[in-house]
Design a protein around this motif. Structure first.
Motif, PDB file in Angstrom:
ATOM      1  N   HIS A   7       0.846  -1.190   0.000  1.00 42.71           N
ATOM      2  CA  HIS A   7       0.000   0.000   0.000  1.00 42.71           C
ATOM      3  C   HIS A   7       0.881   1.240   0.000  1.00 42.71           C
ATOM      4  O   HIS A   7       1.797   1.359   0.806  1.00 42.71           O
ATOM      5  CB  HIS A   7      -0.929   0.007   1.217  1.00 42.71           C
ATOM      6  CG  HIS A   7      -1.828  -1.175   1.264  1.00 42.71           C
ATOM      7  ND1 HIS A   7      -2.921  -1.311   0.438  1.00 42.71           N
ATOM      8  CD2 HIS A   7      -1.781  -2.303   1.998  1.00 42.71           C
ATOM      9  CE1 HIS A   7      -3.507  -2.458   0.685  1.00 42.71           C
ATOM     10  NE2 HIS A   7      -2.838  -3.084   1.625  1.00 42.71           N
ATOM     11  N   SER A   8       0.590   2.161  -0.918  1.00 41.27           N
ATOM     12  CA  SER A   8       1.370   3.395  -0.994  1.00 41.27           C
ATOM     13  C   SER A   8       0.673   4.503  -0.216  1.00 41.27           C
ATOM     14  O   SER A   8      -0.507   4.406   0.116  1.00 41.27           O
ATOM     15  CB  SER A   8       1.571   3.817  -2.450  1.00 41.27           C
ATOM     16  OG  SER A   8       0.358   4.266  -3.010  1.00 41.27           O
ATOM     17  N   THR A   9       1.412   5.563   0.059  1.00 39.21           N
ATOM     18  CA  THR A   9       0.852   6.678   0.833  1.00 39.21           C
ATOM     19  C   THR A   9      -0.205   7.450   0.054  1.00 39.21           C
ATOM     20  O   THR A   9      -0.977   8.193   0.647  1.00 39.21           O
ATOM     21  CB  THR A   9       1.957   7.649   1.280  1.00 39.21           C
ATOM     22  OG1 THR A   9       2.696   8.064   0.133  1.00 39.21           O
ATOM     23  CG2 THR A   9       2.877   6.994   2.292  1.00 39.21           C
ATOM     24  N   ASP A  10      -0.261   7.271  -1.268  1.00 35.83           N
ATOM     25  CA  ASP A  10      -1.293   7.961  -2.040  1.00 35.83           C
ATOM     26  C   ASP A  10      -2.543   7.101  -2.231  1.00 35.83           C
ATOM     27  O   ASP A  10      -3.424   7.431  -3.007  1.00 35.83           O
ATOM     28  CB  ASP A  10      -0.756   8.444  -3.382  1.00 35.83           C
ATOM     29  CG  ASP A  10      -0.405   7.315  -4.341  1.00 35.83           C
ATOM     30  OD1 ASP A  10      -0.609   6.137  -4.002  1.00 35.83           O
ATOM     31  OD2 ASP A  10       0.089   7.627  -5.443  1.00 35.83           O
ATOM     32  N   GLY A  11      -2.609   5.967  -1.514  1.00 34.32           N
ATOM     33  CA  GLY A  11      -3.804   5.131  -1.542  1.00 34.32           C
ATOM     34  C   GLY A  11      -3.779   4.016  -2.564  1.00 34.32           C
ATOM     35  O   GLY A  11      -4.669   3.170  -2.573  1.00 34.32           O
ATOM     36  N   ARG A  12      -2.784   3.996  -3.444  1.00 41.45           N
ATOM     37  CA  ARG A  12      -2.703   2.928  -4.441  1.00 41.45           C
ATOM     38  C   ARG A  12      -2.098   1.671  -3.832  1.00 41.45           C
ATOM     39  O   ARG A  12      -1.425   1.727  -2.823  1.00 41.45           O
ATOM     40  CB  ARG A  12      -1.823   3.355  -5.623  1.00 41.45           C
ATOM     41  CG  ARG A  12      -2.378   4.511  -6.416  1.00 41.45           C
ATOM     42  CD  ARG A  12      -1.504   4.829  -7.617  1.00 41.45           C
ATOM     43  NE  ARG A  12      -0.191   5.282  -7.161  1.00 41.45           N
ATOM     44  CZ  ARG A  12       0.928   5.181  -7.878  1.00 41.45           C
ATOM     45  NH1 ARG A  12       0.909   4.628  -9.076  1.00 41.45           N
ATOM     46  NH2 ARG A  12       2.076   5.623  -7.400  1.00 41.45           N
ATOM     47  N   THR A  13      -2.362   0.546  -4.478  1.00 41.13           N
ATOM     48  CA  THR A  13      -1.695  -0.705  -4.140  1.00 41.13           C
ATOM     49  C   THR A  13      -0.680  -0.965  -5.242  1.00 41.13           C
ATOM     50  O   THR A  13      -1.023  -0.959  -6.428  1.00 41.13           O
ATOM     51  CB  THR A  13      -2.687  -1.867  -4.043  1.00 41.13           C
ATOM     52  OG1 THR A  13      -3.627  -1.561  -2.996  1.00 41.13           O
ATOM     53  CG2 THR A  13      -1.985  -3.169  -3.711  1.00 41.13           C
ATOM     54  N   ILE A  14       0.569  -1.168  -4.847  1.00 43.51           N
ATOM     55  CA  ILE A  14       1.661  -1.366  -5.793  1.00 43.51           C
ATOM     56  C   ILE A  14       2.037  -2.839  -5.800  1.00 43.51           C
ATOM     57  O   ILE A  14       2.292  -3.433  -4.758  1.00 43.51           O
ATOM     58  CB  ILE A  14       2.896  -0.523  -5.386  1.00 43.51           C
ATOM     59  CG1 ILE A  14       2.527   0.945  -5.192  1.00 43.51           C
ATOM     60  CG2 ILE A  14       4.033  -0.703  -6.379  1.00 43.51           C
ATOM     61  CD1 ILE A  14       1.938   1.627  -6.381  1.00 43.51           C
ATOM     62  N   ASP A  15       2.063  -3.441  -6.986  1.00 46.16           N
ATOM     63  CA  ASP A  15       2.529  -4.820  -7.144  1.00 46.16           C
ATOM     64  C   ASP A  15       3.986  -4.731  -7.568  1.00 46.16           C
ATOM     65  O   ASP A  15       4.308  -4.131  -8.597  1.00 46.16           O
ATOM     66  CB  ASP A  15       1.698  -5.541  -8.201  1.00 46.16           C
ATOM     67  CG  ASP A  15       2.082  -7.004  -8.361  1.00 46.16           C
ATOM     68  OD1 ASP A  15       3.246  -7.375  -8.088  1.00 46.16           O
ATOM     69  OD2 ASP A  15       1.214  -7.782  -8.780  1.00 46.16           O
TER      70      ASP A  15
END
Length: 103
Positions: free
Chosen positions: A30-38
């Motif tokens: 989970h990134s700080t901008d709300g995205r999920t990073i694979d």
């Protein structure tokens, strides 16, 4: 206080040469901008960088005195500041993804 100039210059001993070309396992973060990073998608359209830095203290928690002695622990680590300060140059070199991972 220890000066950066007094630290030994790192020498590449070749111990990680086997990692070149290896694939990163799929880990969803989970990134700080709300995205999920694979992690398998980082750099899929160019160069991707994931750098790791000492854990960031959680909101509402007070760090220990020992934690405060770690350079950069309470703010921007030297590595994180360097990535931030040189992002434009890194982009010109082909970096399309840059993520810092707090341990």
């Amino acid at each position: 206080m220890l000066s950066l100039l007094s630290l030994p210059v790192p020498v590449d001993d070749g111990a990680t040469v086997h990692l070149v070309g290896m694939q990163m396992p799929s880990i969803r973060l989970h990134s700080t901008d709300g995205r999920t990073i694979d992690t398998t998608q980082v750099g899929s359209t160019g160069i991707g960088i994931i750098y790791v830095y000492p854990r960031t203290i959680e909101n509402g928690r007070t760090p220990s005195d020992e934690w405060n002695l770690i350079p950069g622990a309470r703010g921007c680590t030297p590595e994180a500041c360097s990535f931030r300060d040189h992002f434009t140059e890194l982009s010109r070199l082909g970096v399309v993804d840059l993520f810092g991972l707090s341990t």
